[in-house]
Write a protein that holds these residues in place. Structure first.
Motif, PDB file in Angstrom:
ATOM      1  N   ARG A 122       6.505  -5.495  -5.544  1.00  0.00           N
ATOM      2  CA  ARG A 122       5.584  -5.166  -4.452  1.00  0.00           C
ATOM      3  C   ARG A 122       5.365  -6.398  -3.574  1.00  0.00           C
ATOM      4  O   ARG A 122       5.136  -7.491  -4.081  1.00  0.00           O
ATOM      5  CB  ARG A 122       4.225  -4.722  -4.994  1.00  0.00           C
ATOM      6  N   ALA A 123       5.402  -6.172  -2.282  1.00  0.00           N
ATOM      7  CA  ALA A 123       5.020  -7.224  -1.341  1.00  0.00           C
ATOM      8  C   ALA A 123       3.492  -7.316  -1.328  1.00  0.00           C
ATOM      9  O   ALA A 123       2.802  -6.374  -1.711  1.00  0.00           O
ATOM     10  CB  ALA A 123       5.544  -6.897   0.057  1.00  0.00           C
ATOM     11  N   SER A 124       2.991  -8.428  -0.874  1.00  0.00           N
ATOM     12  CA  SER A 124       1.540  -8.595  -0.780  1.00  0.00           C
ATOM     13  C   SER A 124       1.017  -7.953   0.503  1.00  0.00           C
ATOM     14  O   SER A 124       1.783  -7.685   1.434  1.00  0.00           O
ATOM     15  CB  SER A 124       1.180 -10.085  -0.789  1.00  0.00           C
ATOM     16  N   GLU A 161      11.121   3.099 -11.435  1.00  0.00           N
ATOM     17  CA  GLU A 161      11.910   2.402 -12.456  1.00  0.00           C
ATOM     18  C   GLU A 161      12.566   3.387 -13.421  1.00  0.00           C
ATOM     19  O   GLU A 161      13.725   3.208 -13.805  1.00  0.00           O
ATOM     20  CB  GLU A 161      11.037   1.405 -13.204  1.00  0.00           C
ATOM     21  N   ALA A 162      11.853   4.434 -13.806  1.00  0.00           N
ATOM     22  CA  ALA A 162      12.409   5.442 -14.718  1.00  0.00           C
ATOM     23  C   ALA A 162      13.582   6.176 -14.066  1.00  0.00           C
ATOM     24  O   ALA A 162      14.607   6.419 -14.710  1.00  0.00           O
ATOM     25  CB  ALA A 162      11.325   6.428 -15.141  1.00  0.00           C
ATOM     26  N   GLU A 163      13.441   6.517 -12.784  1.00  0.00           N
ATOM     27  CA  GLU A 163      14.527   7.221 -12.094  1.00  0.00           C
ATOM     28  C   GLU A 163      15.728   6.303 -11.890  1.00  0.00           C
ATOM     29  O   GLU A 163      16.876   6.732 -12.035  1.00  0.00           O
ATOM     30  CB  GLU A 163      14.044   7.774 -10.756  1.00  0.00           C
ATOM     31  N   LEU A 164      15.494   5.039 -11.574  1.00  0.00           N
ATOM     32  CA  LEU A 164      16.595   4.085 -11.453  1.00  0.00           C
ATOM     33  C   LEU A 164      17.335   3.967 -12.780  1.00  0.00           C
ATOM     34  O   LEU A 164      18.572   3.975 -12.819  1.00  0.00           O
ATOM     35  CB  LEU A 164      16.069   2.716 -11.018  1.00  0.00           C
ATOM     36  N   ASP A 165      16.587   3.876 -13.876  1.00  0.00           N
ATOM     37  CA  ASP A 165      17.181   3.785 -15.206  1.00  0.00           C
ATOM     38  C   ASP A 165      17.999   5.039 -15.518  1.00  0.00           C
ATOM     39  O   ASP A 165      19.116   4.951 -16.023  1.00  0.00           O
ATOM     40  CB  ASP A 165      16.079   3.580 -16.247  1.00  0.00           C
ATOM     41  N   ARG A 166      17.447   6.201 -15.190  1.00  0.00           N
ATOM     42  CA  ARG A 166      18.136   7.471 -15.437  1.00  0.00           C
ATOM     43  C   ARG A 166      19.464   7.525 -14.686  1.00  0.00           C
ATOM     44  O   ARG A 166      20.454   8.062 -15.185  1.00  0.00           O
ATOM     45  CB  ARG A 166      17.242   8.630 -15.010  1.00  0.00           C
ATOM     46  N   ARG A 167      19.500   6.933 -13.514  1.00  0.00           N
ATOM     47  CA  ARG A 167      20.706   6.950 -12.687  1.00  0.00           C
ATOM     48  C   ARG A 167      21.627   5.756 -12.952  1.00  0.00           C
ATOM     49  O   ARG A 167      22.661   5.609 -12.306  1.00  0.00           O
ATOM     50  CB  ARG A 167      20.328   6.978 -11.206  1.00  0.00           C
ATOM     51  N   ASP A 211       0.807  -1.229   0.000  1.00  0.00           N
ATOM     52  CA  ASP A 211       0.000   0.000   0.000  1.00  0.00           C
ATOM     53  C   ASP A 211       0.837   1.275   0.000  1.00  0.00           C
ATOM     54  O   ASP A 211       0.316   2.353   0.231  1.00  0.00           O
ATOM     55  CB  ASP A 211      -0.939   0.001   1.208  1.00  0.00           C
ATOM     56  N   GLN A 212       2.117   1.149  -0.261  1.00  0.00           N
ATOM     57  CA  GLN A 212       2.942   2.354  -0.311  1.00  0.00           C
ATOM     58  C   GLN A 212       2.551   3.210  -1.502  1.00  0.00           C
ATOM     59  O   GLN A 212       2.194   2.696  -2.557  1.00  0.00           O
ATOM     60  CB  GLN A 212       4.431   2.004  -0.343  1.00  0.00           C
ATOM     61  N   HIS A 213       2.641   4.504  -1.318  1.00  0.00           N
ATOM     62  CA  HIS A 213       2.155   5.472  -2.294  1.00  0.00           C
ATOM     63  C   HIS A 213       3.021   5.595  -3.542  1.00  0.00           C
ATOM     64  O   HIS A 213       2.663   6.306  -4.464  1.00  0.00           O
ATOM     65  CB  HIS A 213       2.050   6.849  -1.621  1.00  0.00           C
ATOM     66  N   HIS A 214       4.123   4.931  -3.593  1.00  0.00           N
ATOM     67  CA  HIS A 214       5.078   5.092  -4.695  1.00  0.00           C
ATOM     68  C   HIS A 214       4.522   4.631  -6.044  1.00  0.00           C
ATOM     69  O   HIS A 214       3.798   3.643  -6.121  1.00  0.00           O
ATOM     70  CB  HIS A 214       6.366   4.323  -4.404  1.00  0.00           C
ATOM     71  N   ASP A 215       4.924   5.321  -7.085  1.00  0.00           N
ATOM     72  CA  ASP A 215       4.586   4.981  -8.465  1.00  0.00           C
ATOM     73  C   ASP A 215       5.717   4.089  -8.997  1.00  0.00           C
ATOM     74  O   ASP A 215       6.832   4.570  -9.224  1.00  0.00           O
ATOM     75  CB  ASP A 215       4.448   6.267  -9.281  1.00  0.00           C
TER      76      ASP A 215
END
Length: 143
Positions: free
Chosen positions: A116-118, A102-108, A93-97
């Motif tokens: 996601r955990a259940s 993934e896009a920011e990880l790729d950029r870096r 239920d974390q608010h993260h997109d």
């Protein structure tokens, strides 16, 4: 080769939902590093009550956690860059997109999987699986 998983959260009042999340995160690899959010980075809900170092110490005491660290005050991706994990485990239920992460990880240039955990349902009547519910119950009972 050790498979490192990073989980993250506020962990203001530790509860069974947190334990479930961290157990699932650990199962995604061999080593679990938990980033505990700084108060300054919590902008999607009420600021934590407990100090960051206290929250980190409580999380670090859990057997499933190999290491708990404090998040960076300005750039939440700094500890991820430093650890170069294989997996980032998000709570159900974390608010993260996920796509934005993934896009920011790729950029870096950080090559890791975002998973996601259940969620977990209460196992008995009255079991509280969120900090908000615990706080609400305290206020109701002790006002």
């Amino acid at each position: 080769m050790t498979r490192t998983v990073i989980a993250q959260g506020t962990f203001d009042i530790l509860h069974p939902g947190h334990v479930h999340y961290l157990e699932e995160a650990k199962a995604m690899g061999d080593e679990l590093v938990v980033i505990v959010a700084r108060r300054s980075n919590v902008d999607h809900k009420e600021a934590p009550v407990c100090p960051a170092r206290q929250r980190r110490d409580v999380v670090d005491a859990l057997e499933v956690v190999d290491e708990a660290i404090l998040g960076h005050e300005e750039d939440i991706f700094v500890p991820i860059e430093e650890r170069d994990p294989d997996v980032i485990a998000l709570g159900h239920d974390q608010h993260h997109d996920d796509a934005a992460i993934e896009a920011e990880l790729d950029r870096r240039g950080i090559d890791c999987e975002v998973r996601r955990a259940s969620g977990r349902e209460p196992r008995y009547d009255g079991e509280l699986l969120s900090t908000r519910l615990i706080v609400d119950e305290i206020v109701e009972r002790r006002g």
